[in-house]
Design an enzyme around this catalytic site. Structure first.
Site, PDB file in Angstrom:
ATOM      1  N   ASN A   1      -3.639   7.566   4.848  1.00  0.00           N
ATOM      2  CA  ASN A   1      -4.091   6.790   6.009  1.00  0.00           C
ATOM      3  C   ASN A   1      -2.831   6.336   6.724  1.00  0.00           C
ATOM      4  O   ASN A   1      -2.159   5.409   6.274  1.00  0.00           O
ATOM      5  CB  ASN A   1      -4.927   5.584   5.532  1.00  0.00           C
ATOM      6  N   TRP A   2      -2.524   7.031   7.807  1.00  0.00           N
ATOM      7  CA  TRP A   2      -1.249   6.750   8.489  1.00  0.00           C
ATOM      8  C   TRP A   2      -1.281   5.465   9.314  1.00  0.00           C
ATOM      9  O   TRP A   2      -0.261   5.005   9.785  1.00  0.00           O
ATOM     10  CB  TRP A   2      -0.876   7.936   9.385  1.00  0.00           C
ATOM     11  N   LYS A   3      -2.500   4.931   9.535  1.00  0.00           N
ATOM     12  CA  LYS A   3      -2.637   3.709  10.346  1.00  0.00           C
ATOM     13  C   LYS A   3      -2.008   3.921  11.731  1.00  0.00           C
ATOM     14  O   LYS A   3      -2.124   5.007  12.275  1.00  0.00           O
ATOM     15  CB  LYS A   3      -2.035   2.516   9.588  1.00  0.00           C
TER      16      LYS A   3
ATOM     17  N   HIS B   1     -12.496   0.539   7.407  1.00  0.00           N
ATOM     18  CA  HIS B   1     -11.258   0.062   6.782  1.00  0.00           C
ATOM     19  C   HIS B   1     -11.142  -1.451   6.983  1.00  0.00           C
ATOM     20  O   HIS B   1     -11.541  -1.979   8.017  1.00  0.00           O
ATOM     21  CB  HIS B   1     -10.051   0.781   7.401  1.00  0.00           C
TER      22      HIS B   1
ATOM     23  N   GLU C   1      -8.792  -3.278   7.771  1.00  0.00           N
ATOM     24  CA  GLU C   1      -8.067  -3.691   8.992  1.00  0.00           C
ATOM     25  C   GLU C   1      -8.982  -3.636  10.212  1.00  0.00           C
ATOM     26  O   GLU C   1      -8.859  -4.439  11.133  1.00  0.00           O
ATOM     27  CB  GLU C   1      -6.811  -2.821   9.173  1.00  0.00           C
TER      28      GLU C   1
ATOM     29  N   GLU D   1     -11.030  -0.517  -1.788  1.00  0.00           N
ATOM     30  CA  GLU D   1      -9.733  -1.045  -1.376  1.00  0.00           C
ATOM     31  C   GLU D   1      -9.751  -2.568  -1.382  1.00  0.00           C
ATOM     32  O   GLU D   1     -10.196  -3.192  -0.410  1.00  0.00           O
ATOM     33  CB  GLU D   1      -9.396  -0.555   0.038  1.00  0.00           C
TER      34      GLU D   1
ATOM     35  N   GLY E   1      -1.146  -2.939   1.529  1.00  0.00           N
ATOM     36  CA  GLY E   1       0.128  -3.182   2.198  1.00  0.00           C
ATOM     37  C   GLY E   1       0.893  -4.376   1.642  1.00  0.00           C
ATOM     38  O   GLY E   1       1.866  -4.836   2.241  1.00  0.00           O
TER      39      GLY E   1
ATOM     40  N   SER F   1      -1.793  -0.206  -2.025  1.00  0.00           N
ATOM     41  CA  SER F   1      -0.457  -0.121  -2.623  1.00  0.00           C
ATOM     42  C   SER F   1      -0.357   0.909  -3.743  1.00  0.00           C
ATOM     43  O   SER F   1       0.404   0.735  -4.692  1.00  0.00           O
ATOM     44  CB  SER F   1       0.013  -1.498  -3.117  1.00  0.00           C
TER      45      SER F   1
ATOM     46  N   GLY G   1      -1.850   4.383   2.027  1.00  0.00           N
ATOM     47  CA  GLY G   1      -1.271   3.952   3.308  1.00  0.00           C
ATOM     48  C   GLY G   1       0.221   4.234   3.341  1.00  0.00           C
ATOM     49  O   GLY G   1       0.661   5.358   3.605  1.00  0.00           O
ATOM     50  N   GLY G   2       1.010   3.213   3.051  1.00  0.00           N
ATOM     51  CA  GLY G   2       2.474   3.303   3.149  1.00  0.00           C
ATOM     52  C   GLY G   2       3.079   4.553   2.522  1.00  0.00           C
ATOM     53  O   GLY G   2       3.927   5.224   3.144  1.00  0.00           O
TER      54      GLY G   2
END
Ligand code: PGA
Length: 255
Positions: free
Chosen positions: A13-15, A98, A100, A170, A176, A216, A237-238
């Site tokens: 998930n590149w956001k 998601h 966010e 999640e 994150g 994470s 993500g990251g």
């Protein structure tokens, strides 16, 4: 529950990261590193990067997804993108709900359900996100909360369509933050979600559903997480922005 009955999926998930040219470069770097993986490999990228991602991933084992889609097919919804638009581009997956989106953009369980239905109606595979906040975990309502999110999100969705749903557990406090759920915590909640799916549909549907962990997950902690019976890969993500780290996670899920 039998892990062999379902696909492990590692989805990035590149956001809100990477321009189209950076997308091409990163996917070109990833392709040889994840070739031959024994799990599904998906990259969910910003809308404007989809075209570059689809081109760069052509002929490889990387499939492309979007990070959201609207519940109407078209209309006066400035700034939104619909499921038919994604389908026509050749996009295969879409993340819905998601945390966010829920936290910053007013997504509710009801809009998550509508968006999920719209995506499934176009034949897209949905990565449906659920998870509790730290406060909710401390109040001991994780199980109820995640069950409720799952039930509302899947409301009115047929068993046949549910075969195209992947659920990503999640925990919001792990996204994150560098705080990963322990493998035991991830396993516990993924198993709860699987039981909820069995209650809504049946055991076969629940056993066949891919349920990922996200929050994470990285090259260091992935082995333990993906080895758990009910954890079928991850939403990353990251670590999905670094080719080497992402490929280590793909390899862990391929074992
Ligand atoms: P993270 O994000 O891996 O950076 O914690 C996961 C996600 O939000 O899907």
């Amino acid at each position: 529950m039998n892990k062999a009955k379902r696909d492990a999926i590692i989805a990035g998930n590149w956001k809100m990261n990477k321009t189209p040219s950076e997308t091409t470069a990163l996917i070109n770097e990833m392709k040889p590193l994840v070739a031959g993986a024994d799990c599904k490999v998906v990259l969910c990228v910003p809308f404007v990067d989809l075209d570059a991602a689809l081109k760069a991933s052509e002929g490889s084992n990387i499939e492309i997804g979007a990070e959201n889609c609207h519940f109407e097919k078209s209309g006066a919804y400035t700034g939104e993108v619909s499921a038919p638009m994604l389908k026509e581009m050749g996009v295969k997956y879409v993340i819905i709900g998601h945390s966010e989106r829920r936290q910053y953009f007013g997504e509710t369980d009801v809009t998550v359900n509508l968006r999920t239905k719209a995506a499934l109606a176009e034949g897209l595979k949905v990565i449906l996100c659920v998870g509790e906040t730290l406060e909710q975990r401390e109040q001991n309502i994780t199980a109820e909360l995640v069950a409720m999110q799952t039930k509302i999100a899947l409301g009115g969705i047929s068993k046949e369509d549910a075969a195209n749903v992947i659920i990503a557990y999640e925990p919001v406090w792990a996204i994150g933050t560098g705080k990963t759920a322990t493998a035991e915590q991830a396993e516990e909640v993924c198993a709860i979600i699987r039981n909820v799916v069995a209650d809504i549909y049946d055991t076969d549907t629940a056993e066949a559903m891919t349920i990922q962990y996200g929050g994470s997950m990285n090259a260091k902690n992935c082995d333990e997480l993906v080895a758990k019976t009910n954890v079928d890969g991850g939403l990353i993500g990251g670590a999905s922005l670094k080719a080497e780290d992402f490929s280590v996670i793909v390899k862990a899920a391929s074992k």
